[in-house]
Design a protein around this motif. Structure first.
Motif, PDB file in Angstrom:
ATOM      1  N   ARG A 360      23.822  53.887  16.270  1.00  0.00           N
ATOM      2  CA  ARG A 360      24.742  53.233  17.210  1.00  0.00           C
ATOM      3  C   ARG A 360      25.557  52.152  16.515  1.00  0.00           C
ATOM      4  O   ARG A 360      26.389  51.490  17.147  1.00  0.00           O
ATOM      5  CB  ARG A 360      23.960  52.592  18.361  1.00  0.00           C
ATOM      6  CG  ARG A 360      23.075  53.567  19.102  1.00  0.00           C
ATOM      7  CD  ARG A 360      22.247  52.863  20.168  1.00  0.00           C
ATOM      8  NE  ARG A 360      23.076  52.304  21.203  1.00  0.00           N
ATOM      9  CZ  ARG A 360      22.788  51.165  21.868  1.00  0.00           C
ATOM     10  NH1 ARG A 360      21.722  50.479  21.542  1.00  0.00           N
ATOM     11  NH2 ARG A 360      23.590  50.726  22.822  1.00  0.00           N
ATOM     12  N   ARG A 361      25.339  51.936  15.177  1.00  0.00           N
ATOM     13  CA  ARG A 361      25.922  50.762  14.532  1.00  0.00           C
ATOM     14  C   ARG A 361      26.941  51.081  13.446  1.00  0.00           C
ATOM     15  O   ARG A 361      27.405  50.201  12.754  1.00  0.00           O
ATOM     16  CB  ARG A 361      24.798  49.911  13.940  1.00  0.00           C
ATOM     17  CG  ARG A 361      23.887  49.315  14.985  1.00  0.00           C
ATOM     18  CD  ARG A 361      22.650  48.721  14.367  1.00  0.00           C
ATOM     19  NE  ARG A 361      21.818  49.751  13.741  1.00  0.00           N
ATOM     20  CZ  ARG A 361      20.649  49.508  13.169  1.00  0.00           C
ATOM     21  NH1 ARG A 361      20.184  48.270  13.116  1.00  0.00           N
ATOM     22  NH2 ARG A 361      19.955  50.484  12.642  1.00  0.00           N
ATOM     23  N   SER A 362      27.292  52.352  13.247  1.00  0.00           N
ATOM     24  CA  SER A 362      28.222  52.709  12.184  1.00  0.00           C
ATOM     25  C   SER A 362      29.613  52.149  12.472  1.00  0.00           C
ATOM     26  O   SER A 362      30.123  52.247  13.593  1.00  0.00           O
ATOM     27  CB  SER A 362      28.297  54.232  12.045  1.00  0.00           C
ATOM     28  OG  SER A 362      29.291  54.586  11.114  1.00  0.00           O
ATOM     29  N   LYS A 363      30.230  51.550  11.422  1.00  0.00           N
ATOM     30  CA  LYS A 363      31.574  50.980  11.575  1.00  0.00           C
ATOM     31  C   LYS A 363      32.613  52.057  11.847  1.00  0.00           C
ATOM     32  O   LYS A 363      33.677  51.774  12.399  1.00  0.00           O
ATOM     33  CB  LYS A 363      31.958  50.214  10.303  1.00  0.00           C
ATOM     34  CG  LYS A 363      31.132  48.965  10.062  1.00  0.00           C
ATOM     35  CD  LYS A 363      31.588  48.255   8.789  1.00  0.00           C
ATOM     36  CE  LYS A 363      30.768  47.002   8.530  1.00  0.00           C
ATOM     37  NZ  LYS A 363      31.188  46.325   7.274  1.00  0.00           N
ATOM     38  N   GLY A 368      31.964  52.272  22.065  1.00  0.00           N
ATOM     39  CA  GLY A 368      31.437  53.045  23.194  1.00  0.00           C
ATOM     40  C   GLY A 368      30.885  54.401  22.807  1.00  0.00           C
ATOM     41  O   GLY A 368      30.533  55.193  23.685  1.00  0.00           O
ATOM     42  N   LYS A 369      30.835  54.669  21.491  1.00  0.00           N
ATOM     43  CA  LYS A 369      30.305  55.955  21.032  1.00  0.00           C
ATOM     44  C   LYS A 369      29.070  55.738  20.146  1.00  0.00           C
ATOM     45  O   LYS A 369      28.883  54.677  19.555  1.00  0.00           O
ATOM     46  CB  LYS A 369      31.360  56.726  20.225  1.00  0.00           C
ATOM     47  CG  LYS A 369      32.548  57.216  21.042  1.00  0.00           C
ATOM     48  CD  LYS A 369      32.147  58.359  21.969  1.00  0.00           C
ATOM     49  CE  LYS A 369      33.341  58.919  22.712  1.00  0.00           C
ATOM     50  NZ  LYS A 369      32.969  60.047  23.602  1.00  0.00           N
ATOM     51  N   THR A 370      28.250  56.730  20.075  1.00  0.00           N
ATOM     52  CA  THR A 370      27.088  56.731  19.194  1.00  0.00           C
ATOM     53  C   THR A 370      27.007  58.082  18.486  1.00  0.00           C
ATOM     54  O   THR A 370      27.528  59.086  19.010  1.00  0.00           O
ATOM     55  CB  THR A 370      25.785  56.469  19.990  1.00  0.00           C
ATOM     56  OG1 THR A 370      24.687  56.426  19.088  1.00  0.00           O
ATOM     57  CG2 THR A 370      25.538  57.566  20.996  1.00  0.00           C
ATOM     58  N   GLU A 371      26.428  58.085  17.302  1.00  0.00           N
ATOM     59  CA  GLU A 371      26.385  59.313  16.506  1.00  0.00           C
ATOM     60  C   GLU A 371      24.953  59.809  16.367  1.00  0.00           C
ATOM     61  O   GLU A 371      24.030  59.014  16.147  1.00  0.00           O
ATOM     62  CB  GLU A 371      26.974  59.041  15.121  1.00  0.00           C
ATOM     63  CG  GLU A 371      27.015  60.253  14.207  1.00  0.00           C
ATOM     64  CD  GLU A 371      27.615  59.929  12.856  1.00  0.00           C
ATOM     65  OE1 GLU A 371      28.815  60.178  12.664  1.00  0.00           O
ATOM     66  OE2 GLU A 371      26.875  59.399  11.986  1.00  0.00           O
ATOM     67  N   VAL A 372      24.813  61.118  16.492  1.00  0.00           N
ATOM     68  CA  VAL A 372      23.503  61.743  16.348  1.00  0.00           C
ATOM     69  C   VAL A 372      23.576  62.798  15.247  1.00  0.00           C
ATOM     70  O   VAL A 372      24.478  63.644  15.242  1.00  0.00           O
ATOM     71  CB  VAL A 372      23.046  62.395  17.667  1.00  0.00           C
ATOM     72  CG1 VAL A 372      21.755  63.202  17.440  1.00  0.00           C
ATOM     73  CG2 VAL A 372      22.827  61.348  18.736  1.00  0.00           C
TER      74      VAL A 372
END
Length: 402
Positions: A360-363, A368-372
């Protein structure tokens, strides 16, 4: 000069000193390939490889005084163990030069047989050059890994065993490195059954015999890193090459992915652990590199000395190549329940989550987005396409990772 009489003498010399390895008929691979497939299991040989045959035949054929100052050799691993075992059996000192990249398991096994191991060079050829220099300094007897008639004759005893166990064999697939194994087998088999096709298999990353045959002379070829490290040589033998020219019917090349798939397939279907150099023969059948064959076909599984760390890499690579493994990157809305919903949709697509990473913290991510990142177990390429198609239909933007 490799004469058939040398192979016959080797068979008599080795008869009570080595394992007469099994020839196994494989129902799964026979059905898959559309012809009767057999495995000659030199991976079950003492020291885990065919190499003991040539090393022991060479050394037991020498006058005792020639062995008094010990033996020296160079090897990527299997020949090293063959020489070390033979030296221990005969009570002589052995020094083995091995590339610095040799898998640890092969180094440890060589030392366990009592040999002194010197790690030097980036590949077999550099270790070989160092060993030849040390030969002069030490005055020890050099045991060539492949380019000696007695070594070739020892390997040729495999051919005699195949003919004895499978009278109507039509094709024999043999790995090629320096050429000693296939030269010995070809000489033995063609003497007794000239109609049997002998097919050599090289890794695409080390195609020295293939290109030498195309040019009609020995060619030195650059090497790439290969799973089949045991057959990765820049230059084939000056004694092996003319025998291969004369007697071998065809030489084919296999890619790294095909080798990985063959290792995994052998583990799954036959419960046989085979190293990359030993699995190239089955890889040639499964990939279609060796095609148009009919009749009973023997794949020589030349060795089983594979490092545990390498196994894990190979299994993952083989599963990926076979469509049994899928890696995806998915962006989700950063709201409660998004990850649970993705997991539910993956389950609906009948895929199994192996590993999942939630960032959830990638620059690089939009607000409002998160990566999986998710790794899935799948059932083949068709299932992969079904999973991707289903996830896209229900609204996910996905990226397939290699």
């Amino acid at each position: 000069m490799l004469d058939y009489s040398l192979v016959a003498e080797a068979a008599d010399r080795l008869k009570k000193r080595i394992r007469r390895t099994e020839l196994i008929h494989s129902h799964p691979f026979s059905e898959r390939c559309g012809l009767p497939v057999y495995f000659k299991c030199e991976n079950l040989q003492r020291t885990g490889s065919f190499k003991i045959r040539g090393a022991l035949n060479f050394m037991t054929a020498q006058p005792r005084e020639k062995l008094e100052r010990g033996v020296i050799t160079a090897s990527a691993g299997n020949h090293a163990q063959g020489v070390a075992f033979s030296a221990d059996l005969l009570g002589v000192k052995a020094v083995v030069y091995m590339p610095e990249t040799t898998p640890p398991q092969k180094v440890f096994s060589t030392r366990d047989y009592g040999a002194e191991v010197v790690l030097t060079g980036r590949n077999f050829d550099e270790a070989f050059a160092a060993a030849r220099k040390a030969e002069q300094e030490r005055g020890a007897l050099f045991v060539h890994p492949f380019d000696d008639p007695l070594v070739m004759a020892g390997q040729g005893t495999i051919g005699l065993e195949i003919l004895h166990d499978l009278h109507d064999v039509a094709n024999i697939l043999v790995p090629i490195g320096g050429g000693g194994l296939i030269a010995g087998i070809a000489r033995a088999v063609k003497e007794m059954r000239p109609g049997v096709r002998i097919i050599g298999v090289e890794a695409q990353a080390a195609p020295s015999m293939h290109f030498s045959l195309l040019q009609g002379r020995i060619m030195e070829t650059p090497l790439a890193v290969s799973l089949a490290d045991g057959i990765a040589v820049k230059r084939v033998g000056k004694n092996t090459f003319p025998v291969v020219q004369e007697l071998v019917d065809e030489v084919v090349l296999v890619e790294e992915e095909a080798i990985a798939q063959a290792i995994v397939a052998l583990l799954e279907k036959t419960k046989l652990l085979v190293e990359g150099a030993g699995a190239v023969t089955l890889a040639a059948l499964l990939s279609g590199a060796a095609s148009g064959l009919s009749g009973k076909t023997v794949c020589l599984l030349s060795g089983g000395n594979i490092d545990v760390k390498t196994i894990s890499v190979v299994v993952e690579r083989g599963l990926l190549a076979a469509g049994r493994y899928l890696k995806l990157r998915v962006q989700l809305d950063d709201v409660p329940g998004s990850l649970a919903k993705l997991a539910t949709e993956i389950a609906a697509a009948k895929a199994n989550i192996s590993i999942i990473t939630h960032d959830r913290r990638s620059k690089s991510l939009p607000i409002g987005k998160t990566e999986v990142l998710v790794e899935l177990e799948t059932r083949g390429y068709e299932h992969i396409q079904e999973v991707i198609g289903y996830l896209e239909r229900v609204g996910y933007e996905i990226e397939v990772l290699k």
